[in-house]
Design a protein around this motif. Structure first.
Motif, mmCIF file in Angstrom:
data_model
loop_
_atom_site.group_PDB
_atom_site.id
_atom_site.type_symbol
_atom_site.label_atom_id
_atom_site.label_comp_id
_atom_site.label_asym_id
_atom_site.label_seq_id
_atom_site.Cartn_x
_atom_site.Cartn_y
_atom_site.Cartn_z
ATOM 1 N N ALA A 120 7.574 1.086 -2.279
ATOM 2 C CA ALA A 120 8.121 2.041 -2.867
ATOM 3 C C ALA A 120 8.069 0.489 -3.928
ATOM 4 N N ARG A 121 8.387 -1.008 -3.882
ATOM 5 C CA ARG A 121 8.154 -1.300 -4.923
ATOM 6 C C ARG A 121 7.387 -3.375 -4.616
ATOM 7 N N LEU A 122 7.086 -3.682 -4.942
ATOM 8 C CA LEU A 122 6.238 -4.520 -5.150
ATOM 9 C C LEU A 122 7.007 -5.634 -4.064
ATOM 10 N N ASP A 123 7.804 -6.153 -4.262
ATOM 11 C CA ASP A 123 8.677 -6.984 -3.886
ATOM 12 C C ASP A 123 8.822 -6.400 -2.515
ATOM 13 N N ASP A 124 8.862 -5.707 -2.433
ATOM 14 C CA ASP A 124 9.308 -5.468 -0.188
ATOM 15 C C ASP A 124 7.680 -5.191 0.313
ATOM 16 N N GLY A 125 6.628 -5.667 -0.175
ATOM 17 C CA GLY A 125 5.474 -6.177 0.720
ATOM 18 C C GLY A 125 5.529 -7.695 1.446
ATOM 19 N N VAL A 126 4.537 -8.991 1.350
ATOM 20 C CA VAL A 126 4.968 -10.123 1.820
ATOM 21 C C VAL A 126 4.730 -11.014 0.651
ATOM 22 N N VAL A 127 6.264 -11.538 -0.465
ATOM 23 C CA VAL A 127 6.243 -12.175 -1.183
ATOM 24 C C VAL A 127 5.707 -13.498 -0.905
ATOM 25 N N GLY A 128 4.960 -14.311 -1.288
ATOM 26 C CA GLY A 128 4.585 -15.741 -1.654
ATOM 27 C C GLY A 128 5.283 -16.086 -2.965
#
Length: 638
Positions: free
Chosen positions: A249-257
């Protein structure tokens, strides 16, 4: 293996103005796939390129530079009908980077299915294609064919969306820097390759064109419907996010670098560096977080530098960068990192170096005066030196010449067609304090030299010189090093201390340490011969402690008799850092005197030079081989 664009980048050297106002341009290899291949090779991956170049000077330059970078050119075809593509690029401000693409009917855009060798494709563990190159049907077909073969062979397929609207005919030709124009036909074309992909990488604008909408999450979901590939979203200074599964639902819920805060000097090429860094981890099955970290760091390093492919970091450089938590915001002010970049990207590997030194000027003038010969003949004699070296070397690596621009220019020009190391003096002969034989602005002089000419500077320098003399010479040498770095030339610093004072086993090492303390990092040292093992031990210890990437040391001759030089070889060859010699008068003095006096002709002079040079070559190799055998025997005994 990367597939697609391979061109010449002509980068404006003036920064902060319009492309119209730029007066000179630096030449690099370019094109997104080519840049990524170079970046991957520098990070330790085996990489190759599938493309076409013209049967022209620039096409040959691309091949030669790829080979220097360790990139396979087995898939690079030469197109006899088309020219190598060009791109003019400029740096105006942190947000403006004007681009003009010269790509009409160019070689790489003629790539087609016939260029795809199935066996070559199957030799790769991963194949990378770029979206911009899919704008032409023939290139699209070639890329899809290569990806299909790779996928069937079990290789990974990587897609760099790499969207340049101007190359799809969607903007004016003066809008090369424009990154986004919505177009349904482009979206449809790009989406056709998605089922083949294992990894898709792009900026937000590129994700928008691939996904068919300007809502980033919605575009990502549209892409996910067509591929199960790992999706990586580049977010510039905000880092990146990787999505291995469903889009959250949010971009920051992916694997963030996490992004790295550095000054943006030049965004061009940063995405290609990002891709190389990500692949360095991903193709070696490292965690996604590590892949993102490598990618962001590579991108941060490249945005701080001029150029694309030459700015790519090496693996050693990347490790040092990541290990540091104290780095300047203006990253190119990091002197240690810039030195490491320079030292780990220099072309060529010189495990040994045997040089015929013919850069003398005043000595040749004296020989002419003694023989009553016209000084104009000096240039003719110096041209014979190249023939002599080639007769001994026969095209083998490890040989070179030192030649000056005053009398040796014709020989320097001819040497361009040979594979030998070339050194060229910059100092005024005999000057103490040091002065330069050129423009007072030494960088202006070096800017006219071919890049492969190593700048040689002789300084009559002793660590116990009077303060004012020592400091004056040091200022000159610091100016020279700065000029050599800015013009991309290696520097050989020759130190003669014996004529300026007493010398013991520590004198030369003390002089070298002084230069390192000042911030100098010559690529090469040229030092006086010595029969003292302790002196050489001190020299090597000092150099290794201060510059682990130093090319090495070569011995000068000082007109010593042949037997004395051969004896000095026995001691110096025991030190691995001593790579060979650069000797002149011991070799040429007799032949030159007789040639200027009319006693021998050109062929006899070449015979004499080659014979004397060959004696020293064999003596050096025997000395080195004996020391290698002694070390091997000692290792076995231990």
């Amino acid at each position: 293996m990367t597939i697609g664009r391979s061109c010449i980048d002509l980068y404006g050297e003036q920064v902060g103005g319009r492309l119209e106002d730029m007066a000179s341009f630096a030449k690099y290899i370019g094109g997104s796939p080519t840049n990524t291949a170079v970046g991957a090779a520098r990070l330790g991956l085996r990489s190759g390129l599938l493309s076409r170049v013209g049967a022209d000077h620039f096409g040959r330059f691309i091949r030669e530079q790829l080979a220097r970078e360790g990139v396979s050119t087995a898939g690079v075809a030469t197109d006899p009908e088309r020219l190598t593509a060009l791109v003019f690029l400029g740096i105006r401000d942190p947000d403006t980077f004007p681009l003009i693409f010269y790509r009409e009917n160019c070689a790489d855009m003629a790539l087609d299915v016939s260029d795809v060798d199935p066996d070559y494709i199957r030799s790769a563990g991963a194949v990378l294609i770029n979206g911009t190159h899919l704008s032409r049907p023939n290139v699209f077909d070639a890329c899809v064919h290569a990806c299909t073969i790779a996928s069937q062979a079990g290789a990974k397929v990587v897609f760099d969306i790499d969207y340049r609207p101007v190359l799809w005919g969607l903007t004016g030709r003066d809008m090369g820097e424009n990154r986004f124009v919505a177009d349904d036909a482009v979206t449809a074309r790009l989406q056709q390759v998605l089922p083949l992909c294992d990894l898709v990488v792009g900026t937000e604008e590129e994700v928008h064109i691939l996904g068919g909408g300007t809502d980033t999450l919605a575009a990502l979901r549209a892409i996910r419907e067509r591929t199960s590939a790992l999706l990586v979203l580049k977010r510039g200074p905000h880092g990146c996010v990787a999505f291995p599964d469903a889009i959250p639902a949010r971009l920051d819920d992916g694997v963030v670098g996490e992004g790295l805060q550095v000054e943006v000097f030049n965004v061009l090429g940063a995405g290609d560096a990002f891709m190389a860094g990500f692949l360095r981890g991903w193709l070696r099955d490292e965690p996604l977080a590590a892949c993102c970290r490598y990618a962001n760091a590579c991108g941060a390093i490249v945005v701080s530098r001029h150029g694309c492919s030459p700015a790519m970091p090496t693996w050693e450089e990347l490790q040092v960068f990541l290990a540091s938590d104290q780095r300047p915001f203006r990253l190119r002010d990091d002197v240690a990192l810039e030195q490491l970049h320079w030292a780990t990207t220099r072309a060529g590997d010189w495990d040994e170096l045997m040089v015929l030194a013919m850069d003398h000027r005043s000595q040749f003038e004296a020989l002419c005066a003694q023989a009553g010969a016209d000084p104009a003949r000096i240039a003719t004699f110096k041209a014979l030196a190249l023939r002599a070296v080639d007769r001994v070397a026969r095209g083998q690596p490890g040989f070179g010449l030192l030649l000056d621009g005053r009398y040796g220019m014709r020989a320097l020009e001819a040497a361009a067609d040979y594979p030998y190391w070339i050194g060229r003096p910059i100092e005024m002969p005999g000057s103490r304090p040091l002065d330069f034989e050129s423009s007072p602005d030494v960088a202006t002089e070096l800017a006219t030299w071919p890049r492969n000419h190593v700048v040689k500077c002789l300084a009559f320098y002793h660590p116990d010189d009077p303060d004012d003399l020592r400091e004056r010479q040091e200022r000159q040498l610091l100016r020279l090093q700065d000029a050599a770095r800015k013009t991309g030339h290696e520097l050989l610093l020759e130190i003669i201390a014996a004529r300026a004072g007493a010398v013991d086993d520590h004198t030369v090492a003390r002089a070298i340490q002084r230069f390192y303390d000042l911030g100098m990092r010559p690529d090469w040292w040229k030092l006086e011969p010595s029969d003292s093992a302790d002196a050489w031990r001190n020299i090597e210890r000092t150099i290794v402690a201060n510059d682990a990437h130093c090319r090495g040391v070569v011995l000068l001759g000082l007109s010593a008799p042949e037997e004395e030089l051969v004896a000095s070889f026995q001691v110096a060859a025991a030190r691995p850092l001593v790579k060979g010699f650069a000797v002149g008068r011991t070799i040429f003095a007799d032949a030159a005197a007789r040639w200027f006096g009319g006693e021998i002709d050109d062929e006899a002079a070449v015979d004499d030079l080659a014979a004397r040079f060959g004696v020293l070559v064999e003596a050096w190799r025997r000395a080195r081989s004996a020391n290698i055998e002694r070390h091997a025997a000692a290792d076995c005994a231990r």
